[in-house]
Write a protein that holds these residues in place. Structure first.
Motif, mmCIF file in Angstrom:
data_model
loop_
_atom_site.group_PDB
_atom_site.id
_atom_site.type_symbol
_atom_site.label_atom_id
_atom_site.label_comp_id
_atom_site.label_asym_id
_atom_site.label_seq_id
_atom_site.Cartn_x
_atom_site.Cartn_y
_atom_site.Cartn_z
ATOM 1 N N GLU A 4 3.274 -14.459 -5.145
ATOM 2 C CA GLU A 4 2.720 -13.054 -4.587
ATOM 3 C C GLU A 4 1.162 -12.992 -5.198
ATOM 4 O OE1 GLU A 4 4.174 -8.444 -3.908
ATOM 5 O OE2 GLU A 4 4.511 -9.446 -5.631
ATOM 6 N N ILE A 5 0.446 -12.592 -4.237
ATOM 7 C CA ILE A 5 -1.019 -12.619 -4.591
ATOM 8 C C ILE A 5 -1.453 -11.131 -4.012
ATOM 9 C CG2 ILE A 5 -3.580 -13.311 -4.402
ATOM 10 C CD1 ILE A 5 -2.258 -16.029 -4.037
ATOM 11 N N ARG A 6 -1.871 -10.316 -4.792
ATOM 12 C CA ARG A 6 -2.128 -8.920 -4.205
ATOM 13 C C ARG A 6 -3.418 -8.373 -4.895
ATOM 14 N NH1 ARG A 6 0.555 -9.660 -0.911
ATOM 15 N NH2 ARG A 6 2.718 -9.144 -0.488
ATOM 16 N N GLY A 7 -4.318 -8.180 -3.850
ATOM 17 C CA GLY A 7 -5.505 -7.320 -4.215
ATOM 18 C C GLY A 7 -6.671 -8.155 -5.359
ATOM 19 N N VAL A 8 -6.358 -9.494 -5.112
ATOM 20 C CA VAL A 8 -7.123 -10.328 -6.210
ATOM 21 C C VAL A 8 -8.713 -10.343 -6.066
ATOM 22 C CG1 VAL A 8 -7.375 -12.667 -6.755
ATOM 23 C CG2 VAL A 8 -5.041 -11.537 -6.712
ATOM 24 N N VAL A 23 -1.942 -12.451 -0.494
ATOM 25 C CA VAL A 23 -1.199 -13.656 0.077
ATOM 26 C C VAL A 23 0.328 -13.843 -0.398
ATOM 27 C CG1 VAL A 23 -0.894 -16.346 0.201
ATOM 28 C CG2 VAL A 23 -3.100 -15.131 0.271
ATOM 29 N N THR A 24 1.514 -13.884 0.551
ATOM 30 C CA THR A 24 2.551 -14.056 0.099
ATOM 31 C C THR A 24 3.094 -15.081 0.716
ATOM 32 O OG1 THR A 24 3.095 -11.517 -0.119
ATOM 33 C CG2 THR A 24 5.126 -12.952 -0.085
ATOM 34 N N VAL A 25 3.766 -16.321 -0.487
ATOM 35 C CA VAL A 25 4.352 -17.323 -0.032
ATOM 36 C C VAL A 25 5.951 -17.031 -0.377
ATOM 37 C CG1 VAL A 25 4.403 -19.960 0.018
ATOM 38 C CG2 VAL A 25 2.261 -18.685 -0.520
ATOM 39 N N ILE A 59 -1.162 -11.685 -9.940
ATOM 40 C CA ILE A 59 -0.491 -12.905 -9.174
ATOM 41 C C ILE A 59 0.814 -13.094 -9.755
ATOM 42 C CG2 ILE A 59 -0.594 -15.260 -8.661
ATOM 43 C CD1 ILE A 59 -3.549 -15.289 -8.941
ATOM 44 N N ARG A 60 1.841 -13.082 -8.882
ATOM 45 C CA ARG A 60 3.043 -12.931 -9.402
ATOM 46 C C ARG A 60 3.992 -14.200 -8.773
ATOM 47 N NH1 ARG A 60 3.571 -6.561 -8.506
ATOM 48 N NH2 ARG A 60 2.990 -5.692 -10.575
ATOM 49 N N ILE A 61 4.929 -14.526 -9.724
ATOM 50 C CA ILE A 61 5.837 -15.647 -9.341
ATOM 51 C C ILE A 61 7.101 -14.844 -9.646
ATOM 52 C CG2 ILE A 61 6.946 -17.749 -9.902
ATOM 53 C CD1 ILE A 61 4.161 -18.811 -10.861
ATOM 54 N N ASP A 204 3.950 -22.481 8.184
ATOM 55 C CA ASP A 204 4.811 -21.395 8.583
ATOM 56 C C ASP A 204 3.774 -20.098 8.900
ATOM 57 O OD1 ASP A 204 7.469 -22.180 8.397
ATOM 58 O OD2 ASP A 204 7.184 -22.266 6.113
ATOM 59 N N GLN A 205 2.533 -20.328 8.014
ATOM 60 C CA GLN A 205 1.516 -19.308 8.080
ATOM 61 C C GLN A 205 0.413 -19.960 7.609
ATOM 62 O OE1 GLN A 205 0.632 -14.593 6.640
ATOM 63 N NE2 GLN A 205 2.092 -15.883 5.344
ATOM 64 N N ILE A 206 -0.650 -19.661 8.497
ATOM 65 C CA ILE A 206 -2.016 -20.238 8.284
ATOM 66 C C ILE A 206 -2.829 -18.871 7.788
ATOM 67 C CG2 ILE A 206 -4.311 -21.514 9.066
ATOM 68 C CD1 ILE A 206 -2.038 -22.547 11.011
ATOM 69 N N LEU A 207 -3.749 -19.027 6.810
ATOM 70 C CA LEU A 207 -4.582 -17.817 6.222
ATOM 71 C C LEU A 207 -5.940 -18.389 6.295
ATOM 72 C CD1 LEU A 207 -2.618 -16.660 2.875
ATOM 73 C CD2 LEU A 207 -2.374 -16.085 5.692
#
Length: 269
Positions: A4-8, A23-25, A59-61, A204-207
């Motif tokens: 999980e990547i938030r507001g980086v 980004v969320t994977v 960034i979180r795992i 599954d998702q393209i950014l």
């Protein structure tokens, strides 16, 4: 594992390189990050491996902030296959085993088989004890990439990151490597950072990144239908590919850039 990547945000020398990236994977998902050179893709990969930290956001795992993890636990969970594979001036065995130094010969061989490089290795008189030369000069670009893939597989990480892993290869070698990557990433949390869109069609998702921001999200078909940045890049790359193929048909090369130096009769270290 979920990434999980938030507001980086990230700055370098006053330059705002990443601007609020989200980004969320999900666990087992294949997500691709694409964009032109300099848009911030590789900077994001380096943040994931904590070569440096975010300036804002997180960034979180699996819910844990990277900054709360030890370098050892983080790097055990993540493996990166980079564009420019770094090989040590040592044996093929050493270069693969570097992914998990306590691994046995049998485990190294199993990883090499999975990366489809075992048969190539044992074709040498010295097999796995073959020296690769300074920065791997005795191997072609494709062979070095397969060693890097074997190294990553030996590590058996929960998260795989491919950072422009095929961009330096010719089209034939790219197809061979891409087939391996497609097989390897099944069931793993995978982030593929790429410039060539042909390598990410199945994501599954393209950014889509531009100037440090995510400007589009979706599947290959959906992004083509929306006719935005991705569709424009796709059309341009298809035109370039067609032009290159026509040029190769007109002036076929007798020796490709992906043949190892030894096949070209050059002196190597």
């Amino acid at each position: 594992m979920t990434l999980e990547i938030r507001g980086v945000h990230k700055w370098f020398g006053g330059q705002h390189v990443l601007r609020g990236v989200d980004v969320t994977v999900e666990a087992g998902e294949f997500v691709s990050l694409i964009g032109h050179s300099g848009c911030g893709k590789s900077t994001l990969a380096r943040l994931l491996y904590r070569f440096y930290d975010v300036d804002a956001g997180h960034i979180r795992i699996d819910g844990r902030d990277l900054r709360d993890l030890t370098q050892a636990s983080l790097r055990a969970a993540i493996a990166i296959v980079p564009q420019d594979t770094v090989l040590f001036n040592d044996t093929i065995f050493y270069n693969i085993q570097y992914g998990r130094p306590e691994a046995s010969l049998e485990e190294v061989q199993a990883a090499a088989r999975a990366a489809h490089i075992h048969d190539f290795i044992v074709s040498f008189p010295d097999g796995y004890q073959t020296e690769v030369g300074e920065r791997g000069l005795k191997l072609s670009g494709g062979e070095k990439q397969r060693v890097a893939i074997a190294r990553a597989l030996l590590k058996n990480p929960a998260i795989l990151i491919f950072d422009e892993a095929t961009s330096a290869l010719d089209s034939q070698s790219e197809k061979a490597i891409q087939a391996e990557l497609d097989r390897i990433q099944v069931g793993r949390t995978t982030l593929v950072i790429a410039h060539r869109l042909s390598t990410v069609m199945a994501a599954d998702q393209i950014l889509v990144m531009d100037s440090g921001r995510i400007v589009e999200r979706g599947t290959h078909a959906g992004l083509l239908a929306s006719d935005g940045h991705y569709a424009q890049m796709w059309r341009l790359q298809q035109q370039e590919r067609t032009s290159l193929q026509e040029g190769q048909e007109q002036f076929p090369a007798s020796v490709t850039s992906e043949e190892p130096a030894r096949a070209r009769g050059q002196e190597v270290g």
